[in-house]
Design an enzyme around this catalytic site. Structure first.
Site, short mmCIF file in Angstrom:
data_model
loop_
_atom_site.label_atom_id
_atom_site.label_comp_id
_atom_site.label_asym_id
_atom_site.label_seq_id
_atom_site.Cartn_x
_atom_site.Cartn_y
_atom_site.Cartn_z
N GLU A 161 -34.90 -46.17 2.97
CA GLU A 161 -33.75 -46.85 2.40
C GLU A 161 -33.90 -48.36 2.63
O GLU A 161 -34.50 -48.81 3.61
CB GLU A 161 -32.45 -46.33 3.03
CG GLU A 161 -32.18 -44.87 2.69
CD GLU A 161 -30.79 -44.39 3.03
OE1 GLU A 161 -30.18 -43.71 2.19
OE2 GLU A 161 -30.30 -44.67 4.15
N ASN A 173 -20.29 -50.58 4.37
CA ASN A 173 -21.61 -50.31 4.95
C ASN A 173 -22.58 -51.40 4.53
O ASN A 173 -22.21 -52.57 4.63
CB ASN A 173 -22.08 -48.85 4.77
CG ASN A 173 -22.24 -48.34 3.38
OD1 ASN A 173 -21.29 -48.11 2.69
ND2 ASN A 173 -23.47 -48.13 2.94
N ASP A 174 -23.77 -51.09 4.12
CA ASP A 174 -24.87 -52.05 4.00
C ASP A 174 -24.51 -53.47 3.52
O ASP A 174 -23.78 -53.61 2.53
CB ASP A 174 -25.90 -51.56 2.99
CG ASP A 174 -26.30 -50.12 3.17
OD1 ASP A 174 -25.81 -49.46 4.08
OD2 ASP A 174 -27.11 -49.64 2.35
N ARG A 227 -33.87 -45.92 -4.62
CA ARG A 227 -32.72 -46.84 -4.59
C ARG A 227 -32.96 -48.09 -3.75
O ARG A 227 -33.96 -48.23 -3.07
CB ARG A 227 -31.48 -46.11 -4.07
CG ARG A 227 -31.61 -45.52 -2.68
CD ARG A 227 -30.27 -44.90 -2.26
NE ARG A 227 -30.37 -44.16 -1.02
CZ ARG A 227 -30.67 -42.87 -0.93
NH1 ARG A 227 -30.91 -42.15 -2.02
NH2 ARG A 227 -30.76 -42.28 0.25
N ASP A 228 -31.97 -48.99 -3.80
CA ASP A 228 -31.87 -50.19 -2.98
C ASP A 228 -32.92 -51.25 -3.36
O ASP A 228 -33.75 -51.66 -2.55
CB ASP A 228 -31.98 -49.85 -1.48
CG ASP A 228 -31.04 -48.72 -1.07
OD1 ASP A 228 -30.03 -48.51 -1.78
OD2 ASP A 228 -31.32 -48.02 -0.08
N TRP A 234 -24.60 -44.08 10.10
CA TRP A 234 -24.06 -42.87 9.47
C TRP A 234 -23.89 -41.78 10.51
O TRP A 234 -24.74 -41.60 11.37
CB TRP A 234 -25.00 -42.38 8.36
CG TRP A 234 -25.10 -43.32 7.21
CD1 TRP A 234 -26.19 -44.09 6.88
CD2 TRP A 234 -24.10 -43.62 6.24
NE1 TRP A 234 -25.92 -44.85 5.76
CE2 TRP A 234 -24.64 -44.58 5.34
CE3 TRP A 234 -22.79 -43.18 6.03
CZ2 TRP A 234 -23.91 -45.09 4.25
CZ3 TRP A 234 -22.07 -43.69 4.95
CH2 TRP A 234 -22.63 -44.63 4.08
N GLN A 263 -21.52 -52.85 0.68
CA GLN A 263 -21.06 -51.55 0.20
C GLN A 263 -19.64 -51.36 0.69
O GLN A 263 -19.36 -51.52 1.89
CB GLN A 263 -21.98 -50.45 0.75
CG GLN A 263 -23.36 -50.46 0.13
CD GLN A 263 -23.34 -49.94 -1.29
OE1 GLN A 263 -23.27 -48.75 -1.52
NE2 GLN A 263 -23.35 -50.84 -2.26
N TRP A 283 -13.46 -49.52 3.76
CA TRP A 283 -14.79 -49.17 4.30
C TRP A 283 -15.85 -50.21 3.97
O TRP A 283 -15.86 -50.78 2.87
CB TRP A 283 -15.20 -47.83 3.68
CG TRP A 283 -16.63 -47.44 3.91
CD1 TRP A 283 -17.71 -47.83 3.18
CD2 TRP A 283 -17.13 -46.58 4.94
NE1 TRP A 283 -18.86 -47.26 3.69
CE2 TRP A 283 -18.53 -46.49 4.77
CE3 TRP A 283 -16.53 -45.88 6.00
CZ2 TRP A 283 -19.35 -45.72 5.60
CZ3 TRP A 283 -17.35 -45.10 6.82
CH2 TRP A 283 -18.73 -45.02 6.63
C1 FRU Z 1 -28.00 -47.01 3.35
C2 FRU Z 1 -27.53 -46.36 2.06
C3 FRU Z 1 -28.36 -46.84 0.88
C4 FRU Z 1 -27.42 -46.64 -0.27
C5 FRU Z 1 -26.09 -46.99 0.34
C6 FRU Z 1 -24.93 -46.21 -0.20
O1 FRU Z 1 -27.02 -47.02 4.33
O2 FRU Z 1 -27.57 -44.97 2.19
O3 FRU Z 1 -29.59 -46.18 0.74
O4 FRU Z 1 -27.74 -47.44 -1.36
O5 FRU Z 1 -26.21 -46.75 1.73
O6 FRU Z 1 -23.72 -46.73 0.25
#
Ligand code: FRU
Length: 503
Positions: free
Chosen positions: A229, A50-51, A175-176, A306, A67, A48
């Site tokens: 985010e 993501n970000d 976060r982030d 998402w 991610q 997987w």
């Molecule tokens: C954005 C998010 C961030 C978080 C990450 C988790 O897509 O939700 O806010 O840090 O993905 O994977």
């Protein structure tokens, strides 16, 4: 914390990294290419993604972290995947950089882990600042730090998190972190939600380890979502002008926002002048930028969203990055996103089609153009009859039942990408508005890559990014006009080469 526990801490982390890389190795055997693996976009070797995280040019090379769940093509305990490039075009996969190994990255219910963050060069030390996330009814979020001197192996900060929690209790996310240096001071924006408002919090530090809370840089006006985010605040366009990009939660169809304005380093406040959606597609989220040695501001976005159907999961992987995009500010304050020029290295066979009149309500086949990995630049004359609509269909099946349609209506400037006949995956029509160029033309620049379409319209004024999952045999390209005639002035098409060594 003494030396001993620092060693222990990193021994556990190293062990988790070994497990993660072994798991990834096993996943590799399960990855099947049934037509959705991308030719020239960054994607995980397996598992997987993501970000985009930790974008940086370090020691002359571009690093892109992301991610990652190396154990499965589903969202799980988040690791940081890692890739490196000399030129933003060809990417080399590196071992997993971060694995959850600390109580503040502990994963109780499947989520959690080392969540998103950024990278800086701290006097030659590649330093990652990220969110430690513990899932649960009340998620716990802290900001963490890890360092590397070789750019491949990372050690976690012995003293634990560098920011132990949000400034106030009862928040909806903290976060982030995105960190940058201004003068001698490190600045950090962190995404935050409180009382129904998304906010970007500001922290300051002299050494990246001790941070002072400096208040809210800016927040939602009540219409911009309840948690921001992945905030990213950076100078662009000179004279103190800054851009803030956020991915707001719960803002309807708007998944990413940009704001232009001034950032006052004295007060720590961002004064917003203009804001707009950053991309008008369905599959664009959590973008992050970096500055490179040539002073260019370059952005990658996660090319998924998402909650979507994700047909590539059946192939043993999930997730991709957009192509790298160069950011500039137009005179009127609009943020422009354009493909970086380096991507022209991937151009293979070129086909040009000259001026072509398209009668009302006709579809023009272009048998000489076929493909699932193409760059296309189409220029249309926009001065047509009031009602006329025109555009391109890509990834068309022979019988015409499958296609993805990009359409423009000059009368009101409506630009759409329709993927309701694009195959598997979610359908829907992406909509945006674009005025024609001063010479009355409209320019549509498309990047098609097996399971993706990115449209850069009007030299980057509007972008639309979507994943599509057509049959691998749907490779035709067509032009069309409806409710009036249209004139296509020129079409350039390049077959794009693969960036992956095995192909
Ligand atoms: C954005 C998010 C961030 C978080 C990450 C988790 O897509 O939700 O806010 O840090 O993905 O994977």
């Amino acid at each position: 914390m003494g030396n001993m526990s620092a060693t222990q801490k990193n021994r556990i982390h190293e062990e988790r990294i070994v497990f993660a890389n072994e798991a990834l190795e096993r996943q590799l055997d399960k990855v099947k290419d049934a037509g959705f693996r991308l030719c020239y976009h960054m994607m995980p070797p397996a598992g997987w993604m993501n970000d985009p995280n930790g974008l940086i040019q370090w020691n002359g090379e571009y690093h892109l972290f992301y991610q990652h769940d190396p154990y499965q093509p589903k969202q799980g305990p988040m690791h940081w995947g890692h890739a490196r490039s000399r030129d933003l075009v060809y990417w080399e996969h590196l071992p997993v950089a971060l694995a959850p190994s600390e109580p503040y990255e502990y994963v109780e219910f499947g989520g959690g882990g080392c969540w998103s963050g950024s990278a800086v060069d701290d006097e030659g030390v590649l330093t990652l600042i990220y969110t430690g996330h513990v899932d649960g009814r009340d998620p716990e979020e802290v900001q963490c730090l890890a360092t590397s001197t070789d750019g491949v192996h990372f050690s976690k900060n012995a003293a634990g998190p560098v920011i132990p929690g949000p400034p106030e209790a009862d928040c909806f996310g903290f976060r982030d972190p995105k960190v940058w240096k201004h003068g001698d001071v490190w600045y950090m924006v962190v995404g935050y939600g409180k009382d129904g408002l998304g906010k970007a919090l500001l922290y300051l530090s002299d050494d990246l380890r001790e941070w002072r809370y400096a208040g809210v840089a800016t927040e939602s006006d009540g219409t911009m979502g309840d948690m921001w985010e992945c905030p990213d605040l950076f100078p662009l366009g000179g004279e103190g002008r800054h851009v803030l990009i956020v991915s707001p939660m719960n803002m309807g169809a708007t998944k990413t926002l940009y704001m232009t304005g001034d950032f006052d380093y004295e007060s720590g406040r961002f004064h917003r002048r203009h804001h707009d959606r950053l991309d008008y597609g369905f599959d664009f989220y959590a973008p992050q930028t970096m500055i490179d040695s040539r002073g260019r501001r370059i952005l990658f976005g996660w090319m998924n969203i998402w909650g979507a159907r994700m047909p590539e999961q059946a192939e043993g992987w999930m997730g991709a990055m957009t192509i790298p995009r160069l950011l500039t500010l137009a005179e009127d304050g609009t943020l422009l996103m354009q493909p970086v020029p380096e991507l022209a290295d991937l151009r293979g066979k070129h086909t040009a089609v000259g001026r072509l009149g398209i009668d009302a309500d006709t579809v023009v086949n272009l048998p000489e153009i076929q493909g699932d990995a193409l760059e296309m630049i189409a220029i249309f004359q926009a001065a047509t009859s009031d009602e006329a609509e025109f555009g391109l269909q890509v990834r068309c099946s022979e019988d015409g039942s499958e296609c993805t349609e990009v359409k423009y209506r000059p009368a009101d400037g409506k630009l759409t990408m329709d993927r309701s006949r694009s195959g598997a995956g979610d359908g829907g029509v992406s909509e945006a508005f674009l005025s024609t160029m001063e010479d009355g033309r409209v320019k549509l620049h498309l990047f098609i890559d097996r399971s993706s379409v990115e449209l850069f319209a009007g030299d980057g004024r509007v972008t639309i990014t979507n994943r599509i999952y057509p049959d691998p045999s749907s490779n035709a390209v067509r032009l069309f006009a409806r409710k009036g005639a249209a004139v296509m002035e020129k079409l350039d098409v390049w077959q794009m080469k693969s960036i992956w060594p095995e192909e």
